[in-house]
Design an enzyme around this catalytic site. Structure first.
Site, PDB file in Angstrom:
ATOM      1  CG  HIS A 267      -4.860   2.155   4.631  1.00  0.00           C
ATOM      2  ND1 HIS A 267      -3.491   2.084   4.589  1.00  0.00           N
ATOM      3  CD2 HIS A 267      -5.252   1.235   5.544  1.00  0.00           C
ATOM      4  CE1 HIS A 267      -3.071   1.164   5.446  1.00  0.00           C
ATOM      5  NE2 HIS A 267      -4.117   0.625   6.030  1.00  0.00           N
TER       6      HIS A 267
ATOM      7  CG  ASP B 185      -1.496  -2.428   6.953  1.00  0.00           C
ATOM      8  OD1 ASP B 185      -2.492  -1.808   6.550  1.00  0.00           O
ATOM      9  OD2 ASP B 185      -0.943  -2.185   8.042  1.00  0.00           O
TER      10      ASP B 185
ATOM     11  CD  GLU C 220      -5.091   2.629   9.020  1.00  0.00           C
ATOM     12  OE1 GLU C 220      -5.641   2.111   9.996  1.00  0.00           O
ATOM     13  OE2 GLU C 220      -3.890   2.437   8.765  1.00  0.00           O
ATOM     14  CD  GLU C 221      -0.712   1.718   8.520  1.00  0.00           C
ATOM     15  OE1 GLU C 221      -0.882   1.741   9.748  1.00  0.00           O
ATOM     16  OE2 GLU C 221      -0.860   0.684   7.845  1.00  0.00           O
TER      17      GLU C 221
ATOM     18  CG  ASP D  12      -6.439  -1.669   7.103  1.00  0.00           C
ATOM     19  OD1 ASP D  12      -5.445  -2.148   6.521  1.00  0.00           O
ATOM     20  OD2 ASP D  12      -6.349  -0.786   7.986  1.00  0.00           O
TER      21      ASP D  12
ATOM     22  CG  HIS E   1       2.478  -1.853  10.935  1.00  0.00           C
ATOM     23  ND1 HIS E   1       2.006  -1.153  12.019  1.00  0.00           N
ATOM     24  CD2 HIS E   1       1.503  -1.787  10.001  1.00  0.00           C
ATOM     25  CE1 HIS E   1       0.789  -0.684  11.752  1.00  0.00           C
ATOM     26  NE2 HIS E   1       0.466  -1.066  10.534  1.00  0.00           N
TER      27      HIS E   1
HETATM   28 ZN    ZN Z   1      -3.904  -0.913   7.412  1.00  0.00          ZN
END
Ligand code: ZN
Ligand code: NAG
Ligand code: NAG
Ligand code: NAG
Ligand code: NAG
Ligand code: NAG
Length: 464
Positions: free
Chosen positions: A283, A295, A329-330, A357, A427
């Site tokens: 993603h 990510d 995606e998140e 991912d 994140h």
């Molecule tokens: Zn991800």
């Protein structure tokens, strides 16, 4: 000699758990795999994947769903893919949410004044312009909250779930994230005014880690943020000492109307069965902190590299190899879900869906989900990765963006890699280029390319 020894060790290991295929499964010639591996680890593509990602992540930065930076990233990669001469490069529009963080801060007022390390959670509402000042109740679990529900009224509830991340670096994520996702509504049920949750992080240098949360429509929407591991533990210690705790929380977070986003698609068409497909993906969106390098910039870029390598070598498998870079995606696989709805008719012709991912650290092999017959085919292909010591095959292989396909019986795979530190950076502001290693990214791309090509070039679709 070394290689021969490794080959034996790994083959014996795999024989223990899987019976070796008896039928003659013809996979791609080892020669093609060797050329792919050579090109990306030694040849002209050495370092290219990391270089592309760094250029994207440095120049455009993080790519929050709904933000113009995500659209810029799609355009940047699309232009590069077109310039390179990849086939069928196009975007497919999807409707995606547009959450904005705005300014935010949390101040500890009692027992002393200090700035608290927080990050608002995706989907959270804001506090309003005056902020929220309240005393605090710390709990470790929903059971503890339920037992102390009366005490939570008009307070800020702090969830401080405990898990041994050293023992299970990936296994702790789900149980801890349960509080990030659902904590606000559980707290609101007890009359709380805001919710803070311990970051889902395996290591911390006082770093808050964001992520998505969602509201149960039965309860009022209260603001929700994550708190660094250190600060969550400190608040719990205050409470243990019977010190009263007060916090001021200010968040401008809000959700604006949905916007248009784009899944980006490119292909290397199949030579004889272009109607059948192997899908590789990652993603392109990320959280709005750090650079979204790990990510999932890395997963997106190795998927692009698969096509680049095939194109550069002018190699065409029997089937089409398609790269899809997902949007949003998140916030829950938003772009991928709409892609699946639009392409559901391809379930019978999709040989495998692959999504990286979970990091592009030093690769070990493949995580695979499919029937044991399909697993035997994968096991056979894995031998072509012995030269880079990445021939492990283990059960796994889900991913938010590919799960709709896997649920319909399409085999799925993800990259098995040394991602023990994944949740240290995930994140957070720490998800920057420095967590990745260019050599390992090349090796990860090699694994991805060998499987994509070999599966696309089999005589039949992967068995279901
Ligand atoms: Zn991800
Ligand atoms: C995109 O993100 C930047 C940085 O956080 C922010 O200033 C800008 O307002 C955002 N744009 C949109 C459309 O949300
Ligand atoms: C905190 O208060 C409780 C209830 O009043 C008491 O039982 C406990 O001993 C106190 N703990 C400390 C560390 O003072
Ligand atoms: C793809 O096309 C070939 C030849 O036209 C056909 O034999 C095959 O069944 C098709 N594949 C699928 C999954 O429909
Ligand atoms: C190969 O990978 C294994 C882990 O699967 C590791 O223990 C070993 O040191 C690696 N060997 C080489 C030569 O990289
Ligand atoms: C990157 O990884 C390779 C092996 O995978 C290792 O030899 C090298 O030292 C690493 N580079 C850095 C900067 O850590």
């Amino acid at each position: 000699m070394m290689m021969y020894y490794l080959f034996l060790v790994l083959t014996v290991t795999s024989l223990k758990s899987h019976s070796f295929p008896t039928e003659d499964i013809r996979t791609t010639s080892k020669a093609v795999s060797d050329r792919l591996i050579e090109l990306v680890t030694q040849g002209a593509f050495r370092g290219v994947t990391y270089y592309r990602l760094a250029a994207l992540a440095d120049t455009i930065g993080p790519r929050l769903c709904g933000n113009e930076s995500l659209t810029q990233a799609v355009q940047w990669v699309q232009n590069a893919m077109e310039g390179e001469g990849l086939e069928n490069v196009h975007v497919e529009s999807v409707k995606i949410p547009h959450w904005v963080r705005g300014e935010e801060r949390a101040q500890l007022l009692q027992p002393r004044r200090a700035k608290l390390s927080i990050l608002g959670l995706g989907n959270s509402v804001g506090t309003g312009p005056k902020g929220i000042q309240a005393s605090v109740l710390v709990v470790r679990s929903y059971d503890e909250l339920n037992a102390r529900c009366d005490e939570a009224r008009n307070k800020i509830v702090v969830f401080n779930p405990q898990c041994d991340w050293q023992a299970q670096p990936v296994g702790c994520y789900g149980p801890v994230v349960a509080y990030r996702s659902g904590g606000a509504s559980h707290a609101a049920k007890c009359g709380a005014v805001a919710s803070l949750s311990r970051s889902a992080a395996s290591h911390s240098i006082d770093s808050p880690h964001t992520g998505m949360m969602s509201y149960d429509p039965a309860y009022p929407k209260i603001p929700a943020a994550s708190l660094s591991v250190e600060h969550a533990d400190m608040l719990e210690r205050f409470q243990r000492r019977n010190q009263s705790i007060a916090i001021f929380l200010y968040m401008e977070a809000q959700t604006l109307p949905d916007v248009i986003g784009y899944n980006l698609v490119a292909e290397v068409k199949g030579s004889t069965l272009p109607n059948e497909t192997v899908l590789v993906s990652g993603h392109l969106d990320s959280w709005d902190v750090g650079q979204g390098a790990m990510d999932d910039g890395g997963g997106a870029m190795i998927s692009w590299t698969v096509l680049s390598l095939l194109h550069a070598l002018d190699i065409r498998a029997k089937r089409t190899v398609r790269c899809v870079l997902w949007s949003c995606e998140e916030f829950g696989g938003i772009g991928a879900d709409q892609y699946f709805t639009a392409h559901e008719n391809e379930v019978p012709s999709m040989s495998i869906v692959m999504e990286s991912d979970m990091g592009v650290f030093h690769p070990l092999g493949l995580e695979f989900q499919g029937t044991s017959k399909a697993q035997q085919v994968i096991q056979t292909i894995s031998e072509q990765l012995v030269s880079i010591n990445a021939s492990q095959v283990v059960t796994g292989g889900g991913g938010t963006d590919i799960d709709p396909w896997v649920e319909r019986g399409v085999p799925g795979a993800s990259l098995r890699n040394e991602n023990y530190n994944y949740f240290a950076y995930h994140h957070s502001n720490g998800d920057m280029m420095n967590v990745l290693n260019s050599t390992d990214v090349d090796l990860a791309a090699a694994v991805w390319a060998v499987y994509a090509y070999a599966i696309a070039d089999l005589d039949t679709l992967l068995p279901r």
